[in-house]
Design a protein around this motif. Sequence first.
Motif, PDB file in Angstrom:
ATOM      1  N   GLY A   1       0.542  -1.437  -0.021  1.00  0.00           N
ATOM      2  CA  GLY A   1       0.490  -0.077  -0.057  1.00  0.00           C
ATOM      3  C   GLY A   1       0.129   1.360  -0.279  1.00  0.00           C
ATOM      4  O   GLY A   1       0.569   2.242  -0.656  1.00  0.00           O
ATOM      5  N   VAL A   2       2.173   1.172   0.722  1.00  0.00           N
ATOM      6  CA  VAL A   2       2.946   2.394   0.798  1.00  0.00           C
ATOM      7  C   VAL A   2       3.324   2.760  -0.749  1.00  0.00           C
ATOM      8  O   VAL A   2       3.720   3.841  -1.540  1.00  0.00           O
ATOM      9  CB  VAL A   2       3.799   2.066   1.846  1.00  0.00           C
ATOM     10  CG1 VAL A   2       4.627   3.524   1.532  1.00  0.00           C
ATOM     11  CG2 VAL A   2       3.958   2.240   2.996  1.00  0.00           C
ATOM     12  N   HIS A   3       3.909   1.453  -1.664  1.00  0.00           N
ATOM     13  CA  HIS A   3       4.100   1.942  -2.805  1.00  0.00           C
ATOM     14  C   HIS A   3       2.830   2.361  -3.966  1.00  0.00           C
ATOM     15  O   HIS A   3       3.550   2.877  -4.325  1.00  0.00           O
ATOM     16  CB  HIS A   3       4.834   0.223  -3.191  1.00  0.00           C
ATOM     17  CG  HIS A   3       5.094   0.602  -4.865  1.00  0.00           C
ATOM     18  ND1 HIS A   3       3.880  -0.046  -6.076  1.00  0.00           N
ATOM     19  CD2 HIS A   3       6.254   1.070  -5.521  1.00  0.00           C
ATOM     20  CE1 HIS A   3       4.796  -0.007  -6.887  1.00  0.00           C
ATOM     21  NE2 HIS A   3       6.086   0.857  -7.093  1.00  0.00           N
ATOM     22  N   ILE A   4       1.674   1.803  -3.360  1.00  0.00           N
ATOM     23  CA  ILE A   4       0.406   2.229  -4.346  1.00  0.00           C
ATOM     24  C   ILE A   4       0.522   4.160  -3.851  1.00  0.00           C
ATOM     25  O   ILE A   4       0.473   4.895  -4.667  1.00  0.00           O
ATOM     26  CB  ILE A   4      -0.243   1.965  -4.028  1.00  0.00           C
ATOM     27  CG1 ILE A   4      -0.274   0.240  -4.030  1.00  0.00           C
ATOM     28  CG2 ILE A   4      -1.633   2.489  -5.051  1.00  0.00           C
ATOM     29  CD1 ILE A   4      -1.472  -0.390  -4.092  1.00  0.00           C
ATOM     30  N   ALA A   5       0.139   4.499  -2.839  1.00  0.00           N
ATOM     31  CA  ALA A   5       0.044   5.523  -2.427  1.00  0.00           C
ATOM     32  C   ALA A   5       1.904   6.635  -3.052  1.00  0.00           C
ATOM     33  O   ALA A   5       1.261   7.753  -3.179  1.00  0.00           O
ATOM     34  CB  ALA A   5       0.603   5.677  -0.932  1.00  0.00           C
ATOM     35  N   ARG A   6       2.902   5.988  -3.055  1.00  0.00           N
ATOM     36  CA  ARG A   6       4.194   6.893  -3.886  1.00  0.00           C
ATOM     37  C   ARG A   6       3.802   7.300  -4.994  1.00  0.00           C
ATOM     38  O   ARG A   6       3.917   7.593  -5.097  1.00  0.00           O
ATOM     39  CB  ARG A   6       5.417   6.246  -3.431  1.00  0.00           C
ATOM     40  CG  ARG A   6       7.166   6.628  -4.473  1.00  0.00           C
ATOM     41  CD  ARG A   6       6.712   7.446  -3.363  1.00  0.00           C
ATOM     42  NE  ARG A   6       8.115   7.927  -3.873  1.00  0.00           N
ATOM     43  CZ  ARG A   6       9.255   9.459  -3.357  1.00  0.00           C
ATOM     44  NH1 ARG A   6       8.390   9.861  -2.608  1.00  0.00           N
ATOM     45  NH2 ARG A   6       9.886   9.578  -4.435  1.00  0.00           N
TER      46      ARG A   6
END
Length: 559
Positions: free
Chosen positions: A88-93
């Motif tokens: 999810g952190v990667h998507i947000a980035r």
Amino acid sequence: MRSNDGTRTGGEILIDQLVLHGVKHAFCVPGESYLAALDALHDAPIKLTICRHESTAAMMAEAVGKATGRPGICFVTRGPGATNGSAGVHIARQDSSPMIMFVGQVGRDMREREAFQELDYRQVFGGIAKWATEIDDAARIPEIVSRAFFTACNGRPGPVVVALPEDMLTDRAVVPNATAFEAVETWPGLNDMSRLQKMLWAAKKPIALIGGSRWSEAASAAMMRFAERFALPVATTFRCQPLFDAMHPCYAGDFGIGPNPKLLARVKEADLVLLIGDRMSEMSSQSYTLFDIPVPQMKLVHVFPGSEELGRVYHPALAINASPTAFCAALEGLQPPNEIAWKGAADTAHADFLAWGEKATSQPGTINLGEVMVWLRDNLGPDAVITNGAGNFATWINRFYRFRRNNTLIAPTSGSMGYGLPASLAMKTLYPERTVVCVAGDGDFMMTGQDFMTAVQFGLGIIVVLWDNGTYGTIRMHQEREYPGRVVGTDLKNPDFVAYAKAFGGFGVRVDKTADFPAAFAAAQKSGLPSIIHLKVDAEPLTPGLSMSAIREKALSGK
């Protein structure tokens, strides 16, 4: 229980800050490393959704950030909990979405011994998050949490990761709360708008491409008024269709993967491209072939909220450091030329868009996903929300569905599989009165499918339209193109998804031909339960008008 002596535990201070900053929802998988924060949530006016996997919790938080423009919040435990949440952190980035992930951490007295599930979160997330930090002193929680909110939202939005040592959360401190944050808008200068005015007056074939984050309903409305006054064709970049009403006479279509060839030609032939809010990365740039790098072949005006992006890949003729909301408000002051050189271009572009997606293309098998999407387009209300993850099935959404309002498509520009289900849970949590439909592939759904139970547990009546072709279709497509006939690693054996839905306490129905879909959808709606409509489809169709065998035959022939 809170103390009467004026002190608060670190956990209580933390949750008080979230309430102060306007957080209404949080998502988690519980862990012993942040029990004090969980305890403080017991009495807080924050709705806590418990997930079955940290990737779901993080993706739900990202989806909330994407939809609201304010940080979505998730809590995960240390070690594997944090690494599970990294999806999810990667998507947000990549999607420029504001979110904050709080991570339980080992006690401060155990650090740097590789204690149980210990990780250095600054190192783990340093290359993904906008900021990764750890709070050592409970008295600094208000300061650091406030900074996390500002960092997640300002400039180009993105994810922040905050580690919480277990013993720090139980320390007691007397410290005042921070003040509530508000995102800082970056406004274009008068000189910027004056130069843009002159460039538009000199243009012969301009077009606008809009996308990215930091939009609002007011910004979209202002953009549509600007397009009307200038008779300007406007296209939306990859998975950003709701930013511009599809039935607006200036809408030119979706400029993502596999765009309308007429739209692609229009952009290539433009002498001025007004790019607002988007980075124009691999998908929308057609694998970086659209614009010459570093200097585009046409005049490029690039409007972006983060100054670090301007000139990083493309050297624009005019770079404007501004958020889309502020920039679109400033557009109200521009005046069109007395004689619009491109008059009629928007009408033609809109007609091309309508023709491209009006009717479903024929395809092998008894179920045509294009016809399913046309039915949903014609029967869902304009405020219905579509979510999806990654897979070829999404091309039917992009071509045949028409988005009319903001936040009616929640999908990852990062191309992350498994996103559609968590996103639908987040949207149904935010908007319980709206119809929320997750369109998923079989491989895509099974990435996070265990959290269908979360929908049941919390009464989130989503409807999953599950495209089951027994293969990782996108990878199979590339495989047939590069290694025709040599199928390995892409076939899937799937469960009975109707039985799956019912085993979780939801509603399930199987559809074997297109004509049966409307009745199945009506039955899912009537049930009021989280639902799966299982579309058992042929593996041949890969995208509208493109089949598996056609790709293989072309590859084998060497054409």
